[in-house]
Design a protein around this motif. Structure first.
Motif, PDB file in Angstrom:
ATOM      1  N   ILE A  25      36.813  44.210  42.077  1.00  0.00           N
ATOM      2  CA  ILE A  25      37.607  44.683  40.945  1.00  0.00           C
ATOM      3  C   ILE A  25      37.060  44.036  39.679  1.00  0.00           C
ATOM      4  O   ILE A  25      36.940  42.811  39.610  1.00  0.00           O
ATOM      5  CB  ILE A  25      39.099  44.325  41.109  1.00  0.00           C
ATOM      6  CG1 ILE A  25      39.658  44.904  42.416  1.00  0.00           C
ATOM      7  CG2 ILE A  25      39.912  44.825  39.921  1.00  0.00           C
ATOM      8  CD1 ILE A  25      41.072  44.424  42.736  1.00  0.00           C
ATOM      9  N   PRO A  26      36.715  44.819  38.644  1.00  0.00           N
ATOM     10  CA  PRO A  26      36.207  44.232  37.387  1.00  0.00           C
ATOM     11  C   PRO A  26      37.243  43.304  36.751  1.00  0.00           C
ATOM     12  O   PRO A  26      38.452  43.523  36.878  1.00  0.00           O
ATOM     13  CB  PRO A  26      35.944  45.451  36.508  1.00  0.00           C
ATOM     14  CG  PRO A  26      35.881  46.612  37.440  1.00  0.00           C
ATOM     15  CD  PRO A  26      36.783  46.288  38.584  1.00  0.00           C
ATOM     16  N   LEU A  27      36.741  42.300  36.053  1.00  0.00           N
ATOM     17  CA  LEU A  27      37.615  41.281  35.467  1.00  0.00           C
ATOM     18  C   LEU A  27      37.390  41.199  33.964  1.00  0.00           C
ATOM     19  O   LEU A  27      36.258  41.125  33.499  1.00  0.00           O
ATOM     20  CB  LEU A  27      37.323  39.923  36.107  1.00  0.00           C
ATOM     21  CG  LEU A  27      38.114  38.710  35.604  1.00  0.00           C
ATOM     22  CD1 LEU A  27      39.611  38.878  35.868  1.00  0.00           C
ATOM     23  CD2 LEU A  27      37.605  37.431  36.263  1.00  0.00           C
ATOM     24  N   LEU A  28      38.493  41.195  33.211  1.00  0.00           N
ATOM     25  CA  LEU A  28      38.462  41.088  31.753  1.00  0.00           C
ATOM     26  C   LEU A  28      39.080  39.764  31.331  1.00  0.00           C
ATOM     27  O   LEU A  28      40.184  39.428  31.759  1.00  0.00           O
ATOM     28  CB  LEU A  28      39.243  42.249  31.130  1.00  0.00           C
ATOM     29  CG  LEU A  28      39.295  42.335  29.602  1.00  0.00           C
ATOM     30  CD1 LEU A  28      37.903  42.575  29.020  1.00  0.00           C
ATOM     31  CD2 LEU A  28      40.249  43.446  29.164  1.00  0.00           C
ATOM     32  N   LEU A  29      38.352  39.002  30.509  1.00  0.00           N
ATOM     33  CA  LEU A  29      38.838  37.724  29.997  1.00  0.00           C
ATOM     34  C   LEU A  29      39.197  37.890  28.523  1.00  0.00           C
ATOM     35  O   LEU A  29      38.348  38.263  27.725  1.00  0.00           O
ATOM     36  CB  LEU A  29      37.773  36.634  30.168  1.00  0.00           C
ATOM     37  CG  LEU A  29      37.163  36.496  31.570  1.00  0.00           C
ATOM     38  CD1 LEU A  29      36.106  35.400  31.578  1.00  0.00           C
ATOM     39  CD2 LEU A  29      38.227  36.218  32.614  1.00  0.00           C
ATOM     40  N   LYS A  30      40.451  37.617  28.193  1.00  0.00           N
ATOM     41  CA  LYS A  30      40.925  37.779  26.821  1.00  0.00           C
ATOM     42  C   LYS A  30      41.218  36.414  26.220  1.00  0.00           C
ATOM     43  O   LYS A  30      41.834  35.574  26.872  1.00  0.00           O
ATOM     44  CB  LYS A  30      42.207  38.626  26.788  1.00  0.00           C
ATOM     45  CG  LYS A  30      42.115  39.954  27.515  1.00  0.00           C
ATOM     46  CD  LYS A  30      43.350  40.808  27.274  1.00  0.00           C
ATOM     47  CE  LYS A  30      44.591  40.190  27.873  1.00  0.00           C
ATOM     48  NZ  LYS A  30      45.801  41.021  27.638  1.00  0.00           N
ATOM     49  N   GLY A  31      40.796  36.203  24.974  1.00  0.00           N
ATOM     50  CA  GLY A  31      41.122  34.929  24.342  1.00  0.00           C
ATOM     51  C   GLY A  31      40.255  34.631  23.149  1.00  0.00           C
ATOM     52  O   GLY A  31      39.224  35.269  22.938  1.00  0.00           O
ATOM     53  N   PRO A  32      40.649  33.639  22.357  1.00  0.00           N
ATOM     54  CA  PRO A  32      39.925  33.313  21.124  1.00  0.00           C
ATOM     55  C   PRO A  32      38.562  32.691  21.383  1.00  0.00           C
ATOM     56  O   PRO A  32      38.263  32.228  22.492  1.00  0.00           O
ATOM     57  CB  PRO A  32      40.862  32.322  20.416  1.00  0.00           C
ATOM     58  CG  PRO A  32      41.664  31.705  21.515  1.00  0.00           C
ATOM     59  CD  PRO A  32      41.834  32.781  22.543  1.00  0.00           C
ATOM     60  N   THR A  33      37.748  32.690  20.342  1.00  0.00           N
ATOM     61  CA  THR A  33      36.411  32.089  20.404  1.00  0.00           C
ATOM     62  C   THR A  33      36.495  30.623  20.820  1.00  0.00           C
ATOM     63  O   THR A  33      37.346  29.879  20.335  1.00  0.00           O
ATOM     64  CB  THR A  33      35.754  32.176  19.006  1.00  0.00           C
ATOM     65  OG1 THR A  33      35.665  33.540  18.636  1.00  0.00           O
ATOM     66  CG2 THR A  33      34.366  31.570  19.009  1.00  0.00           C
ATOM     67  N   GLY A  34      35.602  30.220  21.739  1.00  0.00           N
ATOM     68  CA  GLY A  34      35.503  28.812  22.114  1.00  0.00           C
ATOM     69  C   GLY A  34      36.631  28.300  22.971  1.00  0.00           C
ATOM     70  O   GLY A  34      36.890  27.096  23.009  1.00  0.00           O
ATOM     71  N   SER A  35      37.322  29.201  23.699  1.00  0.00           N
ATOM     72  CA  SER A  35      38.441  28.757  24.540  1.00  0.00           C
ATOM     73  C   SER A  35      38.040  28.609  26.006  1.00  0.00           C
ATOM     74  O   SER A  35      38.897  28.405  26.861  1.00  0.00           O
ATOM     75  CB  SER A  35      39.625  29.728  24.408  1.00  0.00           C
ATOM     76  OG  SER A  35      39.234  31.049  24.751  1.00  0.00           O
ATOM     77  N   GLY A  36      36.736  28.742  26.301  1.00  0.00           N
ATOM     78  CA  GLY A  36      36.265  28.445  27.650  1.00  0.00           C
ATOM     79  C   GLY A  36      35.949  29.644  28.522  1.00  0.00           C
ATOM     80  O   GLY A  36      35.683  29.490  29.718  1.00  0.00           O
ATOM     81  N   LYS A  37      35.956  30.848  27.952  1.00  0.00           N
ATOM     82  CA  LYS A  37      35.725  32.062  28.756  1.00  0.00           C
ATOM     83  C   LYS A  37      34.329  32.064  29.372  1.00  0.00           C
ATOM     84  O   LYS A  37      34.170  32.279  30.581  1.00  0.00           O
ATOM     85  CB  LYS A  37      35.929  33.329  27.896  1.00  0.00           C
ATOM     86  CG  LYS A  37      37.311  33.446  27.266  1.00  0.00           C
ATOM     87  CD  LYS A  37      37.519  34.775  26.554  1.00  0.00           C
ATOM     88  CE  LYS A  37      36.627  35.017  25.365  1.00  0.00           C
ATOM     89  NZ  LYS A  37      36.857  34.078  24.246  1.00  0.00           N
ATOM     90  N   SER A  38      33.311  31.825  28.546  1.00  0.00           N
ATOM     91  CA  SER A  38      31.932  31.853  29.044  1.00  0.00           C
ATOM     92  C   SER A  38      31.681  30.716  30.026  1.00  0.00           C
ATOM     93  O   SER A  38      31.009  30.897  31.055  1.00  0.00           O
ATOM     94  CB  SER A  38      30.937  31.777  27.883  1.00  0.00           C
ATOM     95  OG  SER A  38      31.073  32.901  27.039  1.00  0.00           O
ATOM     96  N   ARG A  39      32.213  29.532  29.729  1.00  0.00           N
ATOM     97  CA  ARG A  39      32.042  28.398  30.632  1.00  0.00           C
ATOM     98  C   ARG A  39      32.670  28.697  31.993  1.00  0.00           C
ATOM     99  O   ARG A  39      32.121  28.349  33.047  1.00  0.00           O
ATOM    100  CB  ARG A  39      32.668  27.141  30.004  1.00  0.00           C
ATOM    101  CG  ARG A  39      32.687  25.903  30.897  1.00  0.00           C
ATOM    102  CD  ARG A  39      31.302  25.515  31.404  1.00  0.00           C
ATOM    103  NE  ARG A  39      30.410  25.192  30.327  1.00  0.00           N
ATOM    104  CZ  ARG A  39      30.231  23.956  29.847  1.00  0.00           C
ATOM    105  NH1 ARG A  39      30.898  22.936  30.363  1.00  0.00           N
ATOM    106  NH2 ARG A  39      29.389  23.738  28.873  1.00  0.00           N
ATOM    107  N   PHE A  40      33.825  29.339  31.977  1.00  0.00           N
ATOM    108  CA  PHE A  40      34.511  29.702  33.213  1.00  0.00           C
ATOM    109  C   PHE A  40      33.650  30.630  34.077  1.00  0.00           C
ATOM    110  O   PHE A  40      33.530  30.433  35.291  1.00  0.00           O
ATOM    111  CB  PHE A  40      35.848  30.372  32.873  1.00  0.00           C
ATOM    112  CG  PHE A  40      36.580  30.942  34.060  1.00  0.00           C
ATOM    113  CD1 PHE A  40      36.924  30.136  35.136  1.00  0.00           C
ATOM    114  CD2 PHE A  40      36.926  32.287  34.090  1.00  0.00           C
ATOM    115  CE1 PHE A  40      37.610  30.665  36.239  1.00  0.00           C
ATOM    116  CE2 PHE A  40      37.600  32.818  35.178  1.00  0.00           C
ATOM    117  CZ  PHE A  40      37.950  32.009  36.252  1.00  0.00           C
ATOM    118  N   VAL A  41      33.019  31.624  33.443  1.00  0.00           N
ATOM    119  CA  VAL A  41      32.177  32.560  34.192  1.00  0.00           C
ATOM    120  C   VAL A  41      30.961  31.832  34.778  1.00  0.00           C
ATOM    121  O   VAL A  41      30.590  32.050  35.941  1.00  0.00           O
ATOM    122  CB  VAL A  41      31.728  33.745  33.308  1.00  0.00           C
ATOM    123  CG1 VAL A  41      30.826  34.695  34.090  1.00  0.00           C
ATOM    124  CG2 VAL A  41      32.937  34.514  32.774  1.00  0.00           C
TER     125      VAL A  41
END
Length: 258
Positions: A25-41
């Motif tokens: 299932i595709p996953l969408l990460l929502k949130g402000p710049t620099g809140s850890g989205k890319s690091r999480f991936v």
């Protein structure tokens, strides 16, 4: 083997990612710049031992950039796969960072990969590729950025399951700073307090508030020996604004608190 990418979980997001991957299932990460989205991936790709292909989307990012193109090589014309085609064929995690910034044809191109078909049509080759079982599509965007202008359509959002990210609570943010930079607890606490103070200064009208990423940068500079106040000025204050009155106010605030 210990993970080389540090990530501090906040709301059971690791388990959600694992189930998203397992169930295709595709996953969408929502949130402000620099809140850890890319690091999480990055962290989850390492956890799952999967190849990660990241595309940083911007207003010029087109479907051709993602899918691929013909190029002239010597006397012949050869097809070069783009990151999307590579990920689909190789079974990698494709991360479309700030997907809402990309051109509309990008969204159209990924539609058939976000439903039961899990396939990619390459118009220029006249081919349809079935996604490798390990292929996963992850996208992120900042829903608060230029409200109403760079929003994802509901019809697109509903093709994903979604996780919301925000700046972490103070105790978790301190832990992140300590792990990322090696800074001591006392200074980590001061830096986090400054970050939270700036986030509450709505009267300054900042387009973007201070991110955890900026606080980490400041911590790294302080740990490496740059003066604390200068570290805060160059890592936090200057990236936030070009307005002289605003930067002066922010510098005064930092100087009082560290």
């Amino acid at each position: 083997m210990e993970n080389s990418v540090f990530y501090q979980e906040i709301h059971n997001e690791k388990e959600v990612f694992e189930h998203s991957f397992k169930n295709k299932i595709p996953l969408l990460l929502k949130g402000p710049t620099g809140s850890g989205k890319s690091r999480f991936v990055e962290y989850m790709a390492e956890q799952l031992n999967q190849k990660l292909i990241t595309v940083c989307c911007h207003e010029e990012t087109s479907a051709t950039d993602l899918i691929g193109r013909y190029i002239i090589k010597g006397a012949e014309t050869v097809w070069i796969d783009g990151p999307l085609s590579k990920a689909v064929k190789e079974g990698a995690i494709l991360y479309l960072d700030e997907v809402a910034e990309a051109r509309p044809d990008v969204i159209v191109a990924i539609h058939s990969l976000t439903d039961h078909r899990r396939e990619l049509f390459i118009d220029k080759l006249g081919e349809t590729i079935k996604a490798d079982p390990n292929f996963m599509l992850v996208a992120s965007y900042n829903p608060g950025y230029q409200k109403g202008y760079k929003e994802l359509k509901p019809s697109t959002r509903q093709r994903f399951i979604a996780l919301s990210f925000d700046y972490p609570k103070a105790d978790i943010e301190m832990l992140i700073l300590e792990n990322e930079s090696g800074i001591d607890h006392s200074n980590a606490k001061k830096i986090v307090n400054i970050g939270n103070k700036i986030r509450n200064l709505t009267e300054l009208g900042l387009a973007e508030t201070v991110s955890t990423r900026l606080l980490v940068d400041a911590s790294i500079l302080i740990k490496s020996g740059l003066a604390k106040r200068q570290s805060m000025h160059v890592a936090v204050v200057e990236p936030l604004s070009d307005d002289e009155h605003t930067t002066t106010s922010l510098k005064d605030l930092c100087d009082l608190m560290i």
